[in-house]
Enzyme design. Structure first.
Site, short mmCIF file in Angstrom:
data_model
loop_
_atom_site.label_atom_id
_atom_site.label_comp_id
_atom_site.label_asym_id
_atom_site.label_seq_id
_atom_site.Cartn_x
_atom_site.Cartn_y
_atom_site.Cartn_z
N GLY A 219 -0.98 -155.04 -7.93
CA GLY A 219 -1.79 -153.97 -7.35
C GLY A 219 -3.08 -153.72 -8.10
O GLY A 219 -4.16 -153.69 -7.52
N ALA A 220 -2.97 -153.53 -9.41
CA ALA A 220 -4.14 -153.22 -10.20
C ALA A 220 -3.78 -153.29 -11.67
O ALA A 220 -2.59 -153.40 -12.01
CB ALA A 220 -4.66 -151.82 -9.88
N ASN B 166 -6.82 -152.22 -17.72
CA ASN B 166 -7.65 -152.61 -18.87
C ASN B 166 -8.52 -151.44 -19.33
O ASN B 166 -9.12 -150.74 -18.53
CB ASN B 166 -8.58 -153.76 -18.47
CG ASN B 166 -7.88 -154.80 -17.65
OD1 ASN B 166 -6.95 -155.44 -18.11
ND2 ASN B 166 -8.27 -154.93 -16.39
N HIS C 130 -2.54 -144.01 -10.95
CA HIS C 130 -1.63 -144.74 -11.86
C HIS C 130 -2.43 -145.46 -12.96
O HIS C 130 -2.14 -145.29 -14.15
CB HIS C 130 -0.81 -145.74 -11.05
CG HIS C 130 0.14 -146.57 -11.86
ND1 HIS C 130 1.48 -146.25 -11.98
CD2 HIS C 130 -0.05 -147.69 -12.58
CE1 HIS C 130 2.06 -147.16 -12.76
NE2 HIS C 130 1.16 -148.05 -13.14
N GLU C 131 -3.42 -146.23 -12.55
CA GLU C 131 -4.18 -146.99 -13.55
C GLU C 131 -4.96 -146.05 -14.46
O GLU C 131 -5.05 -146.27 -15.65
CB GLU C 131 -5.12 -148.00 -12.87
CG GLU C 131 -4.45 -148.96 -11.89
CD GLU C 131 -3.21 -149.66 -12.43
OE1 GLU C 131 -3.12 -149.90 -13.65
OE2 GLU C 131 -2.30 -149.96 -11.62
N HIS D 94 -2.73 -144.55 -17.09
CA HIS D 94 -2.40 -145.49 -18.17
C HIS D 94 -3.33 -145.33 -19.37
O HIS D 94 -2.99 -145.75 -20.48
CB HIS D 94 -2.51 -146.93 -17.68
CG HIS D 94 -1.24 -147.52 -17.14
ND1 HIS D 94 -0.02 -147.38 -17.77
CD2 HIS D 94 -0.99 -148.29 -16.05
CE1 HIS D 94 0.91 -148.03 -17.08
NE2 HIS D 94 0.35 -148.59 -16.03
N GLU E 22 5.33 -148.00 -18.04
CA GLU E 22 5.35 -148.07 -16.57
C GLU E 22 6.19 -146.96 -15.93
O GLU E 22 5.76 -146.33 -14.97
CB GLU E 22 5.80 -149.45 -16.09
CG GLU E 22 4.84 -150.58 -16.48
CD GLU E 22 3.41 -150.37 -16.01
OE1 GLU E 22 3.16 -149.50 -15.16
OE2 GLU E 22 2.51 -151.09 -16.51
N1 TRP Z 1 0.18 -152.97 -15.74
C1 TRP Z 1 -0.13 -153.08 -14.35
C2 TRP Z 1 0.23 -151.75 -13.73
O1 TRP Z 1 1.37 -151.44 -13.52
C3 TRP Z 1 0.59 -154.13 -13.62
C4 TRP Z 1 0.50 -155.54 -14.05
C5 TRP Z 1 1.26 -156.20 -14.90
C6 TRP Z 1 -0.30 -156.50 -13.46
N2 TRP Z 1 0.99 -157.52 -14.89
C7 TRP Z 1 0.05 -157.75 -14.00
C8 TRP Z 1 -1.29 -156.44 -12.51
C9 TRP Z 1 -0.54 -158.91 -13.58
C10 TRP Z 1 -1.87 -157.61 -12.11
C11 TRP Z 1 -1.50 -158.83 -12.62
O2 TRP Z 1 -0.56 -150.94 -13.52
ZN ZN Z 2 1.39 -149.51 -14.50
#
Ligand code: TRP
Ligand code: ZN
Length: 882
Positions: free
Chosen positions: A274-275, A278, A310-311, A314, A333
């Site tokens: 999904g997203a 970073n 959500h992002e 984080h 998560e």
């Molecule tokens: N950390 C991301 C989230 O939950 C998800 C994620 C983990 C991800 N590995 C990934 C997204 C690889 C894209 C590609 O928000």
């Molecule tokens: Zn996440």
């Protein structure tokens, strides 16, 4: 060389083997020379020996860095090139010998972003350079200690041609930029917050942006930007609005402020999930950014709001406080999903949000917990970490956090969260650290509660009760049981805060004024006694779905009809309707009823439907949920052997029968939910009315008049939600309207692939008898592509996950379609291949003939040479081998 090519049986990694690294890396300088086929990466690693390790470890002086699919172009230590006997390159590591206590290691590597179809590391999506480093993608960019407990500050310089890459982005704040006489230009970014490499990001390409200003509660001015491919800026405003609301919400509800001068989001078309959060540079699947009334549904707007939040959340739960190792994934998560769920609940209807989340938990997580890949929210081992970004780690993880909120109350929970963020800011920590902060801030003992982190499987919660009117007492006994899961045969009793109420005949809660509205079940069985209950009452158990269990409560049918109409807890009101309908469906399956008539459906159920349909006081979004039949997979999960074929026949019979019996009411509901105002994606009331209309149309579509109604709605639709409602209503029917609408849709949206995903998915999920042919034919359609994960999920994923009736077709074709797709994707994108494979792991749920067909496909997959670790792990565990 690719590391997946050589190993037939990859290694398992264990939590119990965790050890701190021999060296830390405190600071990283990166310099990228970006070219489509040949990108050069220079890195300078400021390393230092870890003094915490026991002295026998400290005597070692070899630094072992991770690296995959890299060409090593240069290596130097403290400015001097290293002779060949000072290092060794293997398929997935770089060993550097005889390192001093501290120093600077310089590494130059070459990578090929254009050839990267795995979408991990540095790759190109529609000409845009972008990165995906979580979980272990950074090692595909340069040699590094690719583990989340190694945290460094980063300074990133990149050079690319002005023409192809006018925009150059990385984490943190922009320091400087400039241009060169040769047509290239450069930018330098600095991220002052130490971070693990999985949070590194870089984007370069032709992008346009939408900009907004935000001032944090603590007074920091922040520039917000959303970057998209040219022409898409107009479709970013909802995401921007969601971002601002998320930032404000985190300040108000958790006291957490943003910490950089800019916050950038980039949307790309090719993305594995999904997203990604970073630091300061979130990268999104464009599906979760781009939206307007004409191309996105109300559900899409809801997802955008939730995922943007959500992002963003984080930034604290994940980035400022991160994970020590990947076994702790739920630490960030589960907590962040909980936070985004609370945010969405505050934005719209809390009850509707809760029901949607529980539906999703039941559809995705319960089967996982009952299948071959069952694992606790903190797993103890894995082969490929990408396979553990699961509904268990995310959704069940969020349920565990939610139970803490129930147990400690919001204020106690907030105190624990405050302590956690303050104590661990800038650290890489464990789930244990989180629990300890909760305990210490509240003086609470969570030793028993911790079991939720290590025990897998969905518990069954049983409830039985008796009332003694003379004595004025009511007794309820709660018991629990968890079935064995692979590798975990002994199950213990968990601590469960079961929210609970008693309703009298007029629907009033009689247990008011108590200190807490939940019972704590902390052993196999416990009886709770209530005094001074003189009137007849009906218990409402596990309100708000306070514990993630399968509830077995022996309510009578009359009780269920009563709760459907009167429970003050909206979740349980919905739950009662689902339970009642499920009972009816299961009974008809037992009778193998091919023609359901009015007499097959209890009169009080029909009456409860009628009352709910006509009650104008019910929020339309909630009403839409109350009137929706339980999903096929939910009902099938309650059968000893899932018989999707019979169940889908019976379900259709019940639906058509309810349509006919209540036709006038459905018609009235359909008309009364029509909207005059223009489309407003932020209006919950509007979305609710559209959802209710879609439900009414769904029932009516089984009748000839209904198909005309659907065609009219399609013709008049001014937004994608109504268009999809019309199409969905006829997609299972064998009628001319179906093809006409599909053709019109295709003509209008063929140049918008995100919209075409809906068209693919609708056909893949259809109950039309030709669906198997269609899923095969659509693989040749120009809108489909094997290299784009969204396309694959829309066609293959939607078919295998959401069309159980035809996936499990006795011809075995459904299984074959999926296995063929997995094998094809194994070479293109193993992460996506492993993900769509999951439905083949459910073979234990079906009859022996189908079991044989499914296992045969799993065997066929495992026989393949060069199987990726990702696919190997899922397929071998599905067969019960690992
Ligand atoms: N950390 C991301 C989230 O939950 C998800 C994620 C983990 C991800 N590995 C990934 C997204 C690889 C894209 C590609 O928000
Ligand atoms: Zn996440």
């Amino acid at each position: 060389m690719s590391q997946t090519a050589s190993k037939k049986f990859p290694n398992t990694i264990y939590l119990r083997d965790y050890k701190e690294p021999l060296y830390w890396i405190d600071h990283v300088n990166l310099d990228f020379e970006l070219q489509a086929e040949k990108t050069f990466v220079k890195s300078q690693l400021h390393f230092r020996k870890n003094e915490n390790l026991p002295s026998e470890d400290q005597e070692q002086s070899t630094l072992i860095l991770d690296g995959e699919d890299l060409i090593l172009r240069g290596l130097a230590l403290d400015g001097a090139p290293l002779r060949e006997d000072r290092y060794q390159v293997t398929a997935d590591h770089l060993h550097v010998f005889d390192l001093p206590e501290s120093g600077v290691l310089e590494i130059e590597t070459e990578v090929n972003p254009s050839a990267n179809t795995r979408l991990e590391g540095l790759y190109r999506s529609s000409g845009i350079f972008c990165t995906q480093c979580e979980a272990e993608g950074f090692r595909r960019i340069t040699y590094y200690l690719d583990r989340p407990d190694v945290m460094a500050t980063y300074r990133v310089r990149m050079t690319a041609t002005q023409e192809d890459c006018p925009v150059l982005l990385s984490n943190g704040n922009l320091l400087e930029e400039g241009s060169n006489p040769d047509g290239t230009h450069w930018a330098e970014w600095e991220d002052p917050h130490p971070k693990p490499c999985y949070l590194f990001a870089l984007v370069a390409g032709k992008l346009e942006h939408l900009e907004a200003d935000y001032t944090t509660a603590s007074g920091r001015a922040v520039k917000l930007r959303i970057y998209v491919e040219p022409g898409n800026v107009e479709r970013c405003s909802y995401a921007m609005d969601a971002l601002k609301r998320s930032m404000r919400w985190d300040e108000e509800r958790f006291g957490l402020n943003y910490d950089l001068d800019c916050f950038n989001i980039v949307a790309v078309g090719d993305f594995n999930m999904g997203a990604m959060e970073n630091k300061g540079l979130n990268i999104f699947n464009s599906k979760y950014i781009l939206a307007d009334a004409d191309t996105a549904t109300d559900a899409d707007f809801g997802f955008i709001e939730a995922i943007v939040a959500h992002e963003y959340f984080h930034n604290w739960s994940g980035n400022r406080v991160t994970c020590r190792d990947w076994f702790q994934l739920s630490l960030k998560e589960g907590l962040t999903v909980f936070r985004d769920q609370e945010f969405s609940a505050d934005m719209r209807s809390e009850a509707v949000k809760r029901i949607q989340d529980v539906k999703m938990l039941r559809a995705r997580q319960f089967p996982e917990d009952a299948g071959p890949l069952a694992h606790p929210i903190r797993p103890e081992s894995y082969i490929e970490i990408n396979n553990f970004y699961t509904a268990t780690v995310y959704e069940k993880g969020a349920e565990i956090i939610r139970m803490l909120k129930t147990l400690l109350g919001w204020e106690g929970f907030r105190k624990g969260a405050d302590l956690y963020f303050e104590r661990h800011d800038g650290q890489a920590v464990t789930c244990e650290d989180w629990i300890r902060a909760m305990e210490e801030a509240n003086g609470a003992d969570l030793s028993h509660f911790r079991l939720w982190y290590s025990q897998s499987g969905t518990p069954v919660l049983m409830a039985s009760w008796t009332q003694n009117p003379e004595a004025g007492s009511f007794e309820i006994t709660l018991s629990q049981h968890t079935r064995a899961t692979p590798g975990q045969t002994e199950k213990r009793s968990l601590q469960m805060p079961v929210r609970f109420g008693l309703l009298n005949a007029s629907g009033q809660d009689v247990l008011t004024g108590q200190e807490q509205d939940f019972l704590i079940l902390d052993k196999a069985s416990k009886t709770f006694r209530f005094e001074n209950i003189s009137e007849a009452v009906v218990p409402s158990i596990n309100r708000g779905f306070s514990v993630p269990v399968k509830l077995e409560a022996h309510h009578s049918e009359a009780d269920l009809a009563f709760l459907m109409a009167y429970d003050s807890d909206a979740f349980n009101r919905w739950e009662a309707s689902q339970s009642y309908l499920t009972r009816v469906l299961l009974k008809l399956v037992e009778q193998r009823k091919s023609d359901v008539t009015r007499d097959d459906i209890p009169a009080d159920l029909i009456e409860a439907f009628r009352v709910n349909m006509q009650d104008r006081a019910i929020d339309p979004a909630f009403k839409a949920l109350l009137l929706t039949l339980p999903a096929l997979s939910y009902v099938a999960d309650q059968m000893i052997v899932a018989d999707y074929e019979c169940l889908s026949m019976v379900r259709k019979g019940v639906k058509d029968c309810l349509a006919g019996v209540l036709e006038t009411e459905w018609q009235a509901l359909y008309r009364s939910a029509a909207l005059e105002e223009s489309f407003d994606p932020a209006s919950g009331h509007q979305a609710g009315s559209r959802a209710l209309r879609a439900v009414a149309l769904g029932y009516l579509s089984g009748l000839a008049d209904g198909r005309k109604l659907a065609a009219d709605l399609y013709g008049d639709a001014g937004n994608m939600t109504d268009r999809m409602a019309a199409l969905t209503a006829v997609i299972d029917e064998d009628c001319p309207e179906r093809q006409q609408m599909l053709d019109r849709f295709e003509q209008r949206f063929s140049d918008n692939l995100l919209v075409m995903d809906k068209w693919l998915a609708l056909q893949a999920m259809s109950q039309h008898p030709a669906v198997l042919d269609q899923v095969e034919e659509l693989q040749q359609h120009p809108a489909f592509s094997w290299t784009n994960p969204n396309r694959v999920r829309s066609l293959i994923g939607a078919f295998a996950m959401n069309n159980p009736r035809y996936f499990h077709d006795l011809s075995g074709r459904g299984y074959r379609i999926l296995a063929d797709a997995v094998l094809k994707l194994n070479d293109i994108n193993p992460q996506v291949a492993a993900r769509i494979l999951a439905p083949l792991g459910t073979w234990r749920r079906v009859d022996t003939e189908r079991q044989g067909l499914m296992k045969q496909e799993l065997e066929r997959i495992l026989e393949r040479e060069n199987l990726s670790r990702d696919v190997y792990e899922v397929a071998s565990k599905a067969l019960g081998r690992d």
